[in-house]
Design an enzyme around this catalytic site. Structure first.
Site, PDB file in Angstrom:
ATOM      1  N   ASN A  21       0.829  -1.206   0.000  1.00  0.00           N
ATOM      2  CA  ASN A  21       0.000   0.000   0.000  1.00  0.00           C
ATOM      3  C   ASN A  21       0.865   1.259   0.000  1.00  0.00           C
ATOM      4  O   ASN A  21       1.988   1.254   0.493  1.00  0.00           O
ATOM      5  CB  ASN A  21      -0.889   0.031   1.243  1.00  0.00           C
ATOM      6  CG  ASN A  21      -2.301  -0.433   0.946  1.00  0.00           C
ATOM      7  OD1 ASN A  21      -2.739  -0.475  -0.195  1.00  0.00           O
ATOM      8  ND2 ASN A  21      -3.036  -0.785   1.989  1.00  0.00           N
ATOM      9  N   LYS A 123      -4.545   5.119  -6.743  1.00  0.00           N
ATOM     10  CA  LYS A 123      -4.977   4.433  -5.530  1.00  0.00           C
ATOM     11  C   LYS A 123      -4.623   5.241  -4.285  1.00  0.00           C
ATOM     12  O   LYS A 123      -5.398   5.306  -3.328  1.00  0.00           O
ATOM     13  CB  LYS A 123      -4.351   3.044  -5.430  1.00  0.00           C
ATOM     14  CG  LYS A 123      -4.851   2.289  -4.194  1.00  0.00           C
ATOM     15  CD  LYS A 123      -4.331   0.884  -4.084  1.00  0.00           C
ATOM     16  CE  LYS A 123      -4.931   0.218  -2.850  1.00  0.00           C
ATOM     17  NZ  LYS A 123      -4.379  -1.134  -2.614  1.00  0.00           N
ATOM     18  N   ASN A 127      -6.399   6.016  -0.615  1.00  0.00           N
ATOM     19  CA  ASN A 127      -5.858   5.496   0.643  1.00  0.00           C
ATOM     20  C   ASN A 127      -5.528   6.610   1.620  1.00  0.00           C
ATOM     21  O   ASN A 127      -5.821   6.519   2.818  1.00  0.00           O
ATOM     22  CB  ASN A 127      -4.594   4.675   0.363  1.00  0.00           C
ATOM     23  CG  ASN A 127      -4.870   3.194   0.263  1.00  0.00           C
ATOM     24  OD1 ASN A 127      -5.864   2.696   0.782  1.00  0.00           O
ATOM     25  ND2 ASN A 127      -3.994   2.475  -0.414  1.00  0.00           N
ATOM     26  N   SER A 192      -7.401  -1.015   5.810  1.00  0.00           N
ATOM     27  CA  SER A 192      -6.207  -1.550   6.474  1.00  0.00           C
ATOM     28  C   SER A 192      -5.806  -0.832   7.756  1.00  0.00           C
ATOM     29  O   SER A 192      -5.494  -1.485   8.760  1.00  0.00           O
ATOM     30  CB  SER A 192      -5.033  -1.557   5.491  1.00  0.00           C
ATOM     31  OG  SER A 192      -4.774  -0.270   4.977  1.00  0.00           O
ATOM     32  N   GLU A 204       0.267   1.887   8.466  1.00  0.00           N
ATOM     33  CA  GLU A 204       1.099   2.257   7.320  1.00  0.00           C
ATOM     34  C   GLU A 204       1.168   3.783   7.173  1.00  0.00           C
ATOM     35  O   GLU A 204       0.944   4.326   6.087  1.00  0.00           O
ATOM     36  CB  GLU A 204       0.515   1.635   6.053  1.00  0.00           C
ATOM     37  CG  GLU A 204       0.339   0.129   6.150  1.00  0.00           C
ATOM     38  CD  GLU A 204      -0.690  -0.397   5.163  1.00  0.00           C
ATOM     39  OE1 GLU A 204      -0.330  -1.257   4.355  1.00  0.00           O
ATOM     40  OE2 GLU A 204      -1.842   0.060   5.205  1.00  0.00           O
TER      41      GLU A 204
END
Length: 240
Positions: A21, A123, A127, A192, A204
């Site tokens: 990611n 993406k 995110n 996530s 992350e």
């Protein structure tokens, strides 16, 4: 930690696909031009990751899929099977075609692209927007997408991150509303950072938001909402 461990099995012809990611540590590898070899400090401060794996082996990968670990060693897939693959220098190579064919044979949906960095940003703007907000509010994707107040914050985060991507030569050719529409296809997934927070795992943060904040500073772009969410999620992580 994995990069030194895979060194014994990497040969000249070996392809390595870091399916991760956020902004990858290899972002400026094999990019060409003035930015070749630049480092994203928050991802690879001492350059050890870049040194552990020669970038010639790397094939970029962007996953559009959702799932969660429901028990040790058991992952539950909830939506999408799209794997976007691309060489870091934009070449459409035989090994890229072979990997795409292998993924298709395995029941996944590969897409081969000469513009892997643009796909990363496509993406990443989602995110960066949804992940910290989900972790801070403990909301699932459908709950965020049904809350106009939260969506207003999402829109600002996306606008700022799109300005950063454009400054680095990768304008996202999709409207903010179009990107939100893609996020809505994920349904009620628990994304996530939310999962990591609940399980007490490291989030992350650097890959998803810290890296973009760093690139913005280096390019002289103001990103007040990104900076605020970055500070908030770091503070939340200190109290897990």
């Amino acid at each position: 930690e994995m990069l030194p461990r895979i060194a014994p099995i990497v040969r000249d012809e070996t392809a390595v696909i870091p399916a991760i990611n956020g902004l990858p540590w290899w972002y400026f590898a094999r990019i060409g031009g003035a930015r070749e070899g630049q480092r994203v400090d928050c991802l690879d401060r001492d350059g050890s990751m870049a040194h552990a794996l020669d970038a010639k082996h790397i094939i970029g990968c962007v996953i559009h899929g959702a799932g969660q670990v429901i028990a040790p060693g058991i992952g539950q897939h909830t939506s999408s099977r799209l794997f976007i693959l691309g060489e870091l220098d934009g070449q459409m190579t035989p090994r890229l075609a072979a990997l795409g064919a292998a993924l298709a044979k395995g029941g996944l949906e590969p897409k081969l692209t000469p513009h892997i960095r643009n796909e990363i940003w496509m993406k990443l703007i989602g995110n960066l927007s949804y992940n910290p907000l989900a972790a801070l509010t403990l909301s699932r994707m459908n709950e965020i997408n049904q809350d106009e107040g939260l969506l207003d914050a999402i829109r600002i985060l996306m606008r700022e991150s799109m300005a950063v991507s454009e400054a680095y030569g990768e304008p996202v050719r999709l409207s903010i509303e179009g990107r939100i529409a893609i996020a809505k296809t994920i349904g009620n997934s628990k994304i996530s950072m939310h999962q990591d927070l609940e399980r007490g795992r490291p989030m992350e943060i650097d890959a998803i938001i810290g890296s973009v904040a760093e690139l913005a500073r280096k390019a002289g772009i103001a990103t007040p909402m990104i900076d605020a969410f970055h500070a908030l999620i770091k503070a939340r992580a200190r109290h897990t």
